[in-house]
Every structure is written in structure tokens, then in C-alpha cells.
Design an enzyme around this catalytic site. Structure first.
Site, PDB file in Angstrom:
ATOM      1  N   TYR A   1       0.697  -1.250  -0.088  1.00 48.30           N
ATOM      2  CA  TYR A   1      -0.129   0.083   0.083  1.00 48.30           C
ATOM      3  C   TYR A   1       0.731   1.237  -0.039  1.00 48.30           C
ATOM      4  CZ  TYR A   1      -4.406  -2.894   0.228  1.00 48.30           C
ATOM      5  OH  TYR A   1      -5.009  -3.652   0.043  1.00 48.30           O
TER       6      TYR A   1
ATOM      7  N   ALA B   1       0.306  -7.069   1.777  1.00 48.74           N
ATOM      8  CA  ALA B   1      -0.075  -8.579   2.065  1.00 48.74           C
ATOM      9  C   ALA B   1       0.687  -9.372   1.096  1.00 48.74           C
ATOM     10  CB  ALA B   1      -1.431  -8.556   1.922  1.00 48.74           C
ATOM     11  N   PHE B   2       1.413 -10.448   1.527  1.00 49.54           N
ATOM     12  CA  PHE B   2       1.927 -11.436   0.916  1.00 49.54           C
ATOM     13  C   PHE B   2       0.645 -12.523   0.888  1.00 49.54           C
ATOM     14  CE2 PHE B   2       6.594 -10.552   0.455  1.00 49.54           C
ATOM     15  CZ  PHE B   2       6.522  -9.554   1.152  1.00 49.54           C
ATOM     16  N   ASP B   3      -0.076 -12.726  -0.064  1.00 52.62           N
ATOM     17  CA  ASP B   3      -1.238 -13.362   0.144  1.00 52.62           C
ATOM     18  C   ASP B   3      -1.288 -14.966  -0.119  1.00 52.62           C
ATOM     19  OD1 ASP B   3      -2.506 -10.588  -1.396  1.00 52.62           O
ATOM     20  OD2 ASP B   3      -3.807 -11.330   0.268  1.00 52.62           O
TER      21      ASP B   3
ATOM     22  N   ASN C   1      -1.944 -18.251   2.290  1.00 51.84           N
ATOM     23  CA  ASN C   1      -2.491 -19.435   1.695  1.00 51.84           C
ATOM     24  C   ASN C   1      -3.597 -19.187   0.791  1.00 51.84           C
ATOM     25  OD1 ASN C   1      -1.186 -21.402   2.643  1.00 51.84           O
ATOM     26  ND2 ASN C   1      -2.308 -21.548   4.607  1.00 51.84           N
TER      27      ASN C   1
ATOM     28  N   ASN D   1     -10.429  -8.728   2.418  1.00 48.91           N
ATOM     29  CA  ASN D   1     -11.397  -7.705   1.829  1.00 48.91           C
ATOM     30  C   ASN D   1     -11.471  -8.168   0.438  1.00 48.91           C
ATOM     31  OD1 ASN D   1      -8.599  -6.781   2.475  1.00 48.91           O
ATOM     32  ND2 ASN D   1      -9.383  -5.126   0.689  1.00 48.91           N
ATOM     33  N   TYR D   2     -10.033  -8.792  -0.277  1.00 50.42           N
ATOM     34  CA  TYR D   2     -10.087  -8.755  -1.650  1.00 50.42           C
ATOM     35  C   TYR D   2     -10.468 -10.280  -2.100  1.00 50.42           C
ATOM     36  CZ  TYR D   2      -7.895  -5.230  -4.469  1.00 50.42           C
ATOM     37  OH  TYR D   2      -7.509  -4.382  -5.548  1.00 50.42           O
TER      38      TYR D   2
ATOM     39  N   TYR E   1      -9.836 -12.901  -5.391  1.00 45.85           N
ATOM     40  CA  TYR E   1      -8.614 -13.201  -6.633  1.00 45.85           C
ATOM     41  C   TYR E   1      -9.278 -14.572  -7.200  1.00 45.85           C
ATOM     42  CZ  TYR E   1      -5.599 -10.032  -4.201  1.00 45.85           C
ATOM     43  OH  TYR E   1      -4.718  -8.821  -3.818  1.00 45.85           O
TER      44      TYR E   1
ATOM     45  N   HIS F   1      -2.331   1.401  -4.362  1.00 49.63           N
ATOM     46  CA  HIS F   1      -1.635   0.096  -3.952  1.00 49.63           C
ATOM     47  C   HIS F   1      -1.286  -0.611  -5.335  1.00 49.63           C
ATOM     48  CE1 HIS F   1      -5.726  -0.793  -4.070  1.00 49.63           C
ATOM     49  NE2 HIS F   1      -5.347  -2.011  -4.377  1.00 49.63           N
TER      50      HIS F   1
ATOM     51  N   HIS G   1      -0.720  -4.508  -7.053  1.00 50.37           N
ATOM     52  CA  HIS G   1      -0.667  -5.964  -6.572  1.00 50.37           C
ATOM     53  C   HIS G   1       0.350  -6.939  -7.702  1.00 50.37           C
ATOM     54  CE1 HIS G   1      -5.120  -5.880  -4.994  1.00 50.37           C
ATOM     55  NE2 HIS G   1      -5.016  -4.722  -6.007  1.00 50.37           N
TER      56      HIS G   1
ATOM     57  N   ASP H   1       7.887 -23.953 -14.211  1.00 55.81           N
ATOM     58  CA  ASP H   1       8.756 -24.872 -14.395  1.00 55.81           C
ATOM     59  C   ASP H   1       8.722 -25.579 -15.835  1.00 55.81           C
ATOM     60  OD1 ASP H   1      10.756 -26.883 -14.394  1.00 55.81           O
ATOM     61  OD2 ASP H   1      10.173 -27.979 -12.416  1.00 55.81           O
ATOM     62  N   PHE H   2       9.142 -24.971 -16.852  1.00 56.45           N
ATOM     63  CA  PHE H   2       9.306 -25.606 -18.309  1.00 56.45           C
ATOM     64  C   PHE H   2       9.981 -26.761 -18.233  1.00 56.45           C
ATOM     65  CE2 PHE H   2       7.388 -21.469 -19.282  1.00 56.45           C
ATOM     66  CZ  PHE H   2       6.513 -21.512 -20.165  1.00 56.45           C
TER      67      PHE H   2
ATOM     68  N   HIS I   1      -2.986   0.125  -8.845  1.00 54.17           N
ATOM     69  CA  HIS I   1      -4.349   0.241  -8.618  1.00 54.17           C
ATOM     70  C   HIS I   1      -4.578   1.713  -7.987  1.00 54.17           C
ATOM     71  CE1 HIS I   1      -8.408  -1.533  -7.022  1.00 54.17           C
ATOM     72  NE2 HIS I   1      -8.539  -0.387  -7.629  1.00 54.17           N
TER      73      HIS I   1
END
Ligand SMILES: [Cu+2]
Length: 659
Positions: free
Chosen positions: A303, A315-317, A322, A400-401, A403, A460, A462, A469-470, A624
Site C-alpha cells: 500500500y 499483504a503476501f497473500d 494461503n 477484503n479482496y 482473486y 496500492h 498487486h 517450471d518448463f 491500482h
């Protein structure tokens, strides 16, 4: 008669239970099958026999310990394979973290170690605990009283990972933000601004409390249920897109999916959400590997408000919260189209209990528009082929988000990753009701935007990082970058129209840290130096970026230290089974000292990337700058990128589509 029947029933049920028991630890048919409920139970039971197992514990994860890559690629249906669980657990009172590996075949702990100086992700129970601790604190009660709130039940305390924090605070930490719930539904729309508590969960006390002063709480009316909106527009008449069950084009066998020429496996991972495994393409009977594993490896949402109660928010979502375990059941006809099939997943909960999640993954075919077309104006002959797509989708809600993460397979040999962002923007309470009171709409140096009376949504970004992993036509690949540029003017380029594309190969990991360049139409490829198409070109896949962003948080800022993966849009590393998360395994409460965890560490040894087993990492950023049209709930925004075959085929692979 009745007796013999019941005897048969009894005998057959005994027989069945014997069979089931024998199958218990070997029910998996493929080395990458996710852990079943029985396997999770077995792993939990086994790890509890370990001598150092703590009295009071929480399970951070109980997941499949994926077997070595070679064993998976070489696996033949019906042959035996190893079956292991990987467990992260925490000793609550001791504030200690342990990692364990369990052999599910022999039900033995094969490794057990304490990992010092780390904190696993936030546990489900900690939200409840944090709420209780915050609401019991005298300073919090006083802060609420100052705002005229006497009933604590009208307040929702939202738990946050600690973020960037003064190192003087130790123990297991979390922050509590307060929102006024009142009689409404959307408490995220009514922040009780200025009030933030830091809780030490090991001791169950508030160790720091901030109240930067009373700010008005936004009025009721931030809700978005039909009842709250009141006057609804007239509902459109039905538009029916139907697909009979027997006409579905994909086949699901356990976790294996076959659709058109695509063959792949999927799992719903507790941390990463949908993971694609062993993606291969059936090219005229020859199964050609493309990706060994693809998943969202990390996210960070920094933010941009320097306010004391906002500067720590990032936030490291994936790594703090998880994505997988926070994916909730999808509603048919709403979250996915009418013809979607909803798939279940099983996770381990905090206590090692089974979380049986119904319908958290949707799979469906949809219309893909025009696959290709040409209209011959001389003859009036129209050659068009209609495309269809296969979509695999899950939606994670982190506070709040919301995804949605969609993996899309196409008939032209390409794939697409589509992220859909919706939910509620993080709101900041302000005294202004209108922009003209403080120029909030036009303010030159604002770090937020007024989106409703008394509500600013701070700027903020994202950032999503996908680990790709090709294994294009085999395990050993090389990594290149394509840059286009004007050709120098001169005798060879008299009209100065010429432009060229230069492809360069990355020799080592440190070279392969790159940002986007619009002027060079830059893209990255992974190619097989030993495999060629019929035109003699090396077979490859291209990462084709869509919209992207550069980070605005300063390079030397504490959040950038923790999230160094956002320094580059593109990274490439030599495959290492332990290198899975762009910000490391334990970003929660990390300080990012000693060069940071995750990608910066993975590339520190600067391994060779030429003709090696390589992994590509793509960082996708969204800037954003909030608008009032995104309040009280955001219209969905889509961002993503594509994986395109680059000389992987000899011609347009969709040419054989029937009309
Ligand atoms: Cu946003």
C-alpha cells in the site's frame, strides 16, 4: 433367507473393509496425486509419534512431498512409487517451527527438524484469538468509547500478518484492525480509522497499541447485497448456453485431465491454489512435454500510504495467508458458467483435522471466439473456424479482496493465465465527505482517492509471481530474450523501415533478471537446444506479457527487502526442488535481511542456464489507483499473460479444426 442375506452383506462389508485397509496408504494411483483425507490423517498420526512433537501444536501444512522430477516423468501406470507427506507445524507456547517428512508407506517420520528464526503462515484459529485479545484490551475499549462505541459486538477486528515491523517486537505477531460492523454487512466499508493493535500471540497480549485520533466512521450504506441496493435494474431475460453432460470435451481421471490434445494433471495446493503438473501436448500421437509444474508462487500487495497505520501494510497473500486454503466453494451459474463441473479438494486444518472443501475448483469449456478466418473477396468463400477453450478456475478470498485465478488451454497450442481481481478495496476513514473540502479528487500529491463520503481507498499495487517450471520437449532447456529494434539507416535500409529482432541467450541466473521493455517489444522464451521443428528451428515456448507495472515502493524500503521478486518481471533459475516460493517459504514476519529470501537467494550461486533444467518466474504487477466506480465492491479487473508456442509446431496447430 433374511439371515443368509445379512450374512452376505456382513461378509462382503468385511471383505470391503479389508480391501479398503490395504488401499488406505496406497490409494494414490499417480505420484502427484494430492494427499487423500486418509493420507493426511496417517501423516498427522505418524508425526505425532516423533519424540520432539510439541504438546500444544498447530499444523501449518500437511501436503504431498512431491517425488523427484525424474520419477514422475518416468512413471508408468501401475508401477510402484514413493508416497511422502511434507508437514510444517508449530509449537505454540514455545514459538518454534518444525518441518517433517513422513513416509506414508511405512508410516515413519523420515526427517524432522526445527527451522529457527521463521514464522509459518497465519493460522485460522489465530484470527479468533487475535479478536479476543484485542477486544479484551483496556486501550482498545477506551479507543472505542472515544468513538461512541460501547458494544464490542458491533466491531469486527480483522487480523493481518504483521508486515514491516520494528525488530524490537518479538514472538509470534499479528495486527488487528477495527471495523464498525453495526447492523450492516460490509464492515470493510466502515473502518475505525487510527486504531491498530499489535498482538503477541505466543503470550496472548497486545504489545503495542496505536490510536492516531478520532476520524468519522463512514455511514451505513456501504453494503452491496440486493436488499441493500434496493432499487435493482430489470433482470435480463435468460441467455442459455447449454452443454449436455455427454458432450463435454474433457475427460477427468482422478487428477488427470485430457482435453483436445492437451494432457495435464492438476492439484489444489493448500498454499498455491491450483497447480498444473506435467502439461503435455499430444502431437499426432507423440506426447510432447511442455511444463512440469506451474503455479502462483507468491503475491504482494504493498500500500502506498505513508500514514503510521498504513506504512506497514503489504499483504503476501500466498506466503502469509494461503491462496489454496482460502479458496471457497464456487456457486454454480454465478462463479462459473452453467456447464461447469465443480471439483472438491481436501486440506489439513490447524489441528490436523480434515477440511473437506466441496466445489472449490471449476472446470468448463467455453466459446473461444474465432480461432482463425479468411474471407476470399474474389470468390465470396468464407473459411472460419470457431474456437473452444478449457478453463480451470478457483477463487481465493483473502480478507477484503477476492482473486480468481484461471488457467486457460487453447486449441492453437497456447495457454493463458487470467487473473480476475474483485472484492472490496481496503478503505481508510477520513473526515472529508466531499472532494472539494480538501481537493481529494484532484489533489496533486494524493496517495489515495476519495471513493465515498469519509472513505479513501489508498493507492496500492498487486504483484503476482508465477513459477513456471518448463520442460519443453524434455528436461534440458535454455532461456532467451527477444528484443526488437530499428535497423540502422544506410544502404541496406534506405527507406528506414527495417527493423530487426535479436535473440540473446542467458548464460547464468544473474543475467536472467529482466524488466519489461515496450520499446524493444521484449519477450522471453524457453527453448530446447536439442529439439527442432520441421523448419530446423529450436522448439520453444514464449512468455508473452500483458499489462504490467514497475514497483513504486522504493528499492531500499523494508517491503522491497522482503519482496525482492518484484525487482524484476522475469527471473530464470536452475531447477531445484526446494526453490518454489518467490519470497521464500516463510515471508510471514520476515525482515528480508541478509539479502532477502526466495528468488534473490535462489540466484545467488549464479548457476548456468544453458541446456539445463530451468525454471522461469514471471512477475505481473497491477497499479491500482482507486475510482469511486470501484466502490463499494469492485467491478472485476482482468490481468494476465500468455504462453505461446514458438516454433514448437511446424504450422498453425489449429489448422485441423473442423468447421
Ligand atoms: Cu487493488
Amino acid at each position: 433367507m433374511k439371515n443368509s442375506l445379512s450374512q452376505i452383506v456382513r461378509l462382503s462389508s468385511i471383505f470391503l473393509s479389508i480391501c479398503l485397509f490395504a488401499l488406505l496408504v496406497s490409494a494414490a494411483k499417480h505420484p502427484l496425486d494430492p494427499l487423500s483425507a486418509d493420507e493426511i490423517k496417517s501423516a498427522v498420526k505418524t508425526v505425532k509419534t516423533e519424540r520432539g512433537f510439541p504438546k500444544k501444536f498447530l499444523f501449518s501444512t500437511v501436503q504431498l512431498n512431491e517425488p523427484p522430477k525424474a520419477e514422475v516423468w518416468n512413471f508408468k501406470s501401475g508401477s510402484t512409487f514413493r508416497r511422502e507427506a511434507f508437514v510444517i507445524l508449530m509449537d505454540r507456547p514455545g514459538n518454534k517451527t518444525y518441518e517433517a517428512t513422513i513416509d506414508l508407506r511405512t508410516e515413519k517420520v523420515i526427517s524432522w527438524k526445527e527451522i529457527t528464526g521463521v514464522q509459518p503462515l497465519i493460522f485460522e484459529v489465530e484470527y479468533t484469538e487475535l479478536k479476543r485479545v484485542v477486544k479484551a484490551d483496556a486501550r482498545w475499549k477506551e479507543a472505542m468509547r472515544k468513538r461512541g462505541i460501547t458494544d464490542p459486538n458491533l466491531v469486527e477486528v480483522d487480523g493481518w500478518a504483521i508486515g514491516q515491523v520494528d525488530p524490537k517486537f518479538t514472538g509470534r505477531l499479528m495486527r488487528g484492525l477495527s471495523y464498525f460492523k453495526g447492523e450492516g454487512e460490509n464492515y470493510y466499508g466502515r473502518p475505525i480509522e487510527g486504531v491498530v493493535a499489535i498482538v503477541d500471540l505466543t503470550r496472548g497480549v497486545v504489545v503495542d497499541f496505536t490510536d492516531t485520533g478520532v476520524v468519522p466512521i463512514a455511514e451505513k450504506g456501504q453494503d452491496f447485497s440486493e436488499a441493500a441496493i434496493g432499487k435493482l435494474r430489470e433482470k435480463l431475460k435468460p441467455m442459455t448456453i447449454t452443454q449436455r453432460r455427454e458432450d463435454v470435451g474433457y475427460k477427468i481421471n482422478g487428477n488427470q485431465i485430457v482435453w483436445e490434445k492437451w494432457h495435464f494433471r492438476y492439484t489444489m495446493h493448500p498454499r498455491e491454489g491450483i497447480v498444473l503438473h506435467t502439461v503435455a501436448y499430444n502431437d499426432d500421437g507423440k506426447m510432447r512435454p511442455i511444463l512440469y509444474r506451474a503455479a502462483l508462487s507468491e503475491m504482494v500487495v504493498p500500500y502506498g500510504d505513508p500514514d503510521a497505520n498504513w506504512r506497514w501494510r503489504a499483504a503476501f497473500d500466498v506466503g502469509e495467508y494461503n491462496i489454496g486454503r482460502n479458496s471457497y466453494p464456487l456457486e454454480a451459474n454465478l462463479d462459473a458458467p452453467e456447464n461447469a463441473r465443480l471439483l472438491d479438494a481436501v486440506f489439513a486444518g490447524d489441528e490436523g483435522e480434515i477440511l473437506d472443501r466441496k466445489g472449490v475448483v471449476a472446470i468448463y469449456e467455453r466459446d473461444g471466439g474465432i480461432a482463425w478466418k479468411h474471407y476470399d473477396f474474389t470468390t465470396g468463400k468464407n473459411e472460419t473456424r470457431r474456437a473452444r477453450e478449457l478453463v480451470l478456475s478457483a477463487i481465493a478470498t483473502i480478507g477484503n479482496y477476492d482473486y480468481a485465478i484461471n488457467y486457460i488451454f487453447k486449441q492453437d497450442g497456447s495457454m493463458e493465465v487470467d487473473l480476475a481481481l474483485t472484492g472490496i478495496m481496503l478503505a481508510k476513514g477520513v473526515k472529508e465527505k466531499r472532494a472539494d473540502e480538501n481537493q481529494m479528487m484532484m489533489k496533486m500529491d494524493a496517495s489515495g482517492h476519495l471513493v465515498a463520503e469519509n472513505i479513501v481507498a489508498p493507492h496500492h499495487q498487486h504483484f503476482f509471481n508465477f513459477r513456471l517450471d518448463f520442460d519443453v520437449d524434455g528436461v534440458n532447456n535454455s532461456v532467451t530474450e527477444m528484443n526488437s529494434s530499428q535497423m540502422p539507416s544506410g544502404a541496406n535500409n534506405p527507406y528506414m523501415n527495417g527493423f530487426i529482432m535479436r535473440e540473446t541467450m542467458f548464460k547464468t541466473e544473474r543475467e536472467a533478471q529482466r524488466v519489461m521493455d515496450m520499446q524493444a517489444a521484449r519477450v522471453w522464451t524457453v527453448m530446447n537446444p536439442a529439439a527442432k521443428n520441421s523448419l530446423g528451428q529450436n522448439t520453444s515456448f514464449i512468455i508473452a506479457p500483458g499489462a504490467n507495472s514497475m514497483p513504486f515502493v522504493a528499492p531500499e524500503s523494508p517491503v522491497r527487502r522482503r519482496a525482492q521478486f518484484i525487482n524484476n518481471h522475469f527471473w530464470a533459475t536452475r531447477y531445484n526442488a526446494d526453490e518454489v516460493y518467490a519470497a521464500g517459504v516463510y515471508p510471514n514476519q520476515s525482515a528480508g535481511r541478509n539479502g532477502g529470501d526466495g528468488l534473490p537467494k535462489y540466484v545467488a550461486n549464479n548457476e548456468s542456464l544453458e541446456n539445463q533444467d530451468v525454471v522461469l518466474w514471471y512477475t505481473l504487477g497491477v497499479t491500482h489507483i482507486p475510482r469511486p466506480e470501484e466502490w463499494s465492491v469492485m467491478p472485476t479487473t482482468h490481468v494476465g499473460f500468455k504462453l505461446l508456442p514458438g516454433a514448437f509446431f511446424n504450422r498453425n496447430p489449429a489448422l485441423d479444426l473442423p468447421r
